[in-house]
Write a protein that holds these residues in place. Structure first.
Motif, mmCIF file in Angstrom:
data_model
loop_
_atom_site.group_PDB
_atom_site.id
_atom_site.type_symbol
_atom_site.label_atom_id
_atom_site.label_comp_id
_atom_site.label_asym_id
_atom_site.label_seq_id
_atom_site.Cartn_x
_atom_site.Cartn_y
_atom_site.Cartn_z
ATOM 1 N N THR A 165 32.391 10.090 26.109
ATOM 2 C CA THR A 165 33.467 10.904 26.134
ATOM 3 C C THR A 165 33.333 12.317 25.293
ATOM 4 N N ALA A 166 33.234 13.348 25.625
ATOM 5 C CA ALA A 166 33.246 14.674 24.891
ATOM 6 C C ALA A 166 33.629 16.032 25.524
ATOM 7 N N ASN A 167 34.099 17.035 24.695
ATOM 8 C CA ASN A 167 34.357 18.229 25.340
ATOM 9 C C ASN A 167 33.039 18.572 26.137
ATOM 10 N N ASP A 168 32.959 19.085 27.436
ATOM 11 C CA ASP A 168 31.745 19.546 27.977
ATOM 12 C C ASP A 168 31.150 20.865 27.261
ATOM 13 N N ARG A 169 29.900 20.956 27.204
ATOM 14 C CA ARG A 169 29.342 22.084 26.747
ATOM 15 C C ARG A 169 27.765 22.111 27.251
ATOM 16 N N SER A 170 27.174 23.002 27.426
ATOM 17 C CA SER A 170 25.805 23.280 27.687
ATOM 18 C C SER A 170 25.121 22.550 26.715
ATOM 19 N N PHE A 213 33.087 16.078 29.415
ATOM 20 C CA PHE A 213 31.728 15.196 29.854
ATOM 21 C C PHE A 213 32.064 13.867 29.519
ATOM 22 N N LYS A 214 31.731 13.163 30.624
ATOM 23 C CA LYS A 214 31.790 11.603 30.589
ATOM 24 C C LYS A 214 30.439 11.116 30.955
ATOM 25 N N ALA A 215 30.041 9.962 30.465
ATOM 26 C CA ALA A 215 28.844 9.565 30.827
ATOM 27 C C ALA A 215 28.645 7.939 30.485
ATOM 28 N N ILE A 228 19.862 -0.306 17.651
ATOM 29 C CA ILE A 228 21.363 -0.040 18.404
ATOM 30 C C ILE A 228 22.334 0.775 17.355
ATOM 31 N N ASP A 229 22.515 0.076 16.261
ATOM 32 C CA ASP A 229 23.467 0.648 15.451
ATOM 33 C C ASP A 229 23.193 2.075 14.892
ATOM 34 N N THR A 230 21.843 2.409 14.599
ATOM 35 C CA THR A 230 21.604 3.732 13.948
ATOM 36 C C THR A 230 21.558 4.877 15.162
ATOM 37 N N MET A 231 21.260 4.334 16.238
ATOM 38 C CA MET A 231 21.187 5.255 17.273
ATOM 39 C C MET A 231 22.808 5.313 17.734
ATOM 40 N N THR A 232 23.861 4.417 17.831
ATOM 41 C CA THR A 232 24.982 4.797 17.963
ATOM 42 C C THR A 232 25.877 5.611 17.082
ATOM 43 N N ASP A 233 25.182 5.318 15.599
ATOM 44 C CA ASP A 233 25.823 6.283 14.552
ATOM 45 C C ASP A 233 25.163 7.509 14.886
ATOM 46 N N ALA A 234 24.164 7.962 14.962
ATOM 47 C CA ALA A 234 23.694 9.159 15.380
ATOM 48 C C ALA A 234 24.380 9.814 16.609
ATOM 49 N N LEU A 235 24.712 9.227 17.457
ATOM 50 C CA LEU A 235 25.525 9.677 18.694
ATOM 51 C C LEU A 235 26.835 10.145 18.221
ATOM 52 N N GLU A 236 27.673 9.287 17.597
ATOM 53 C CA GLU A 236 28.660 9.487 17.220
ATOM 54 C C GLU A 236 28.819 10.651 16.213
ATOM 55 N N LEU A 249 27.052 13.434 16.409
ATOM 56 C CA LEU A 249 26.676 14.558 17.009
ATOM 57 C C LEU A 249 27.395 15.680 17.195
ATOM 58 N N ALA A 250 28.711 15.280 17.225
ATOM 59 C CA ALA A 250 29.978 16.189 17.190
ATOM 60 C C ALA A 250 31.256 15.315 17.030
ATOM 61 N N ASP A 251 32.138 16.095 16.634
ATOM 62 C CA ASP A 251 33.484 15.397 16.133
ATOM 63 C C ASP A 251 34.142 14.873 17.348
ATOM 64 N N ASP A 252 34.013 15.686 18.453
ATOM 65 C CA ASP A 252 34.655 15.213 19.645
ATOM 66 C C ASP A 252 34.098 14.315 20.377
ATOM 67 N N LEU A 253 33.015 13.775 20.190
ATOM 68 C CA LEU A 253 32.183 12.834 20.991
ATOM 69 C C LEU A 253 32.609 11.097 20.641
ATOM 70 N N MET A 254 33.117 10.587 21.633
ATOM 71 C CA MET A 254 33.508 9.297 21.566
ATOM 72 C C MET A 254 32.388 8.377 22.162
ATOM 73 N N VAL A 255 32.045 7.229 21.407
ATOM 74 C CA VAL A 255 30.971 6.226 21.856
ATOM 75 C C VAL A 255 31.534 4.819 21.925
#
Length: 165
Positions: free
Chosen positions: A92-97, A132-134, A145-153, A155-161
């Protein structure tokens, strides 16, 4: 058994799944997996069908002849399950292009294979801006898996994983 993967689009109307499932059943085939969606007045989907060898060509021909359908049909070999871990990410994150490109790049960079992506835009309660929800199904080595999750988190302050394995 042969396997067909069909992808289709048609104007949305009642009975589309019945038309497809009747035709599949008439050919002694089995509807195995699917993802079907109504989007902006169009009904689209992807279906995996297991069909007896002797009925495979006729079923493919009949599917291709369905009036009003844009249809692509692929004859495929069924794949063995991968030895990698399969897990689901809920984002979940604020939607953006560009957000899908950013997420898919991180998954790819960490050796993941994106198996399924379902996304929506929703209005944030009490804030009024678009979210944006996915829900993303990924196959990857357990060690990444852990490093991928960390990298996604990161990505932006507003992105929840959220992750489930």
């Amino acid at each position: 058994m042969n396997h067909l993967i069909i992808s289709f689009m048609t104007a949305d109307r009642p009975g589309i799944v019945k038309v497809l499932s009747d035709l599949i059943s008439e050919h002694s085939a089995n509807w195995e997996k699917s993802s079907l969606h109504q989007i902006s007045g169009v009904f689209a989907g992807v279906v995996e069908i297991a069909v007896p060898v002797e009925n495979s060509t006729d079923l493919a021909d009949k599917l291709a002849e369905l009036p009003g359908f844009k249809m692509q049909i692929e004859h495929v070999q069924q794949q063995d399950s991968a030895s990698e871990s399969i897990f689901v990410l809920e984002l979940t994150a604020n939607d953006r292009s560009g957000i899908v490109q950013e997420i898919s790049s991180i998954i790819h960079h960490h050796g993941g294979n994106l198996l399924k992506l379902v996304s929506t835009q929703e209005i944030a309660p009490h804030a009024g801006h678009e979210l944006f929800k996915a829900k993303i199904t990924v196959s990857a080595a357990k060690s990444t898996i852990d490093t991928m999750t960390d990298a996604l988190e990161n990505l932006a302050d507003d992105l929840m994983v959220d992750i489930s394995r």
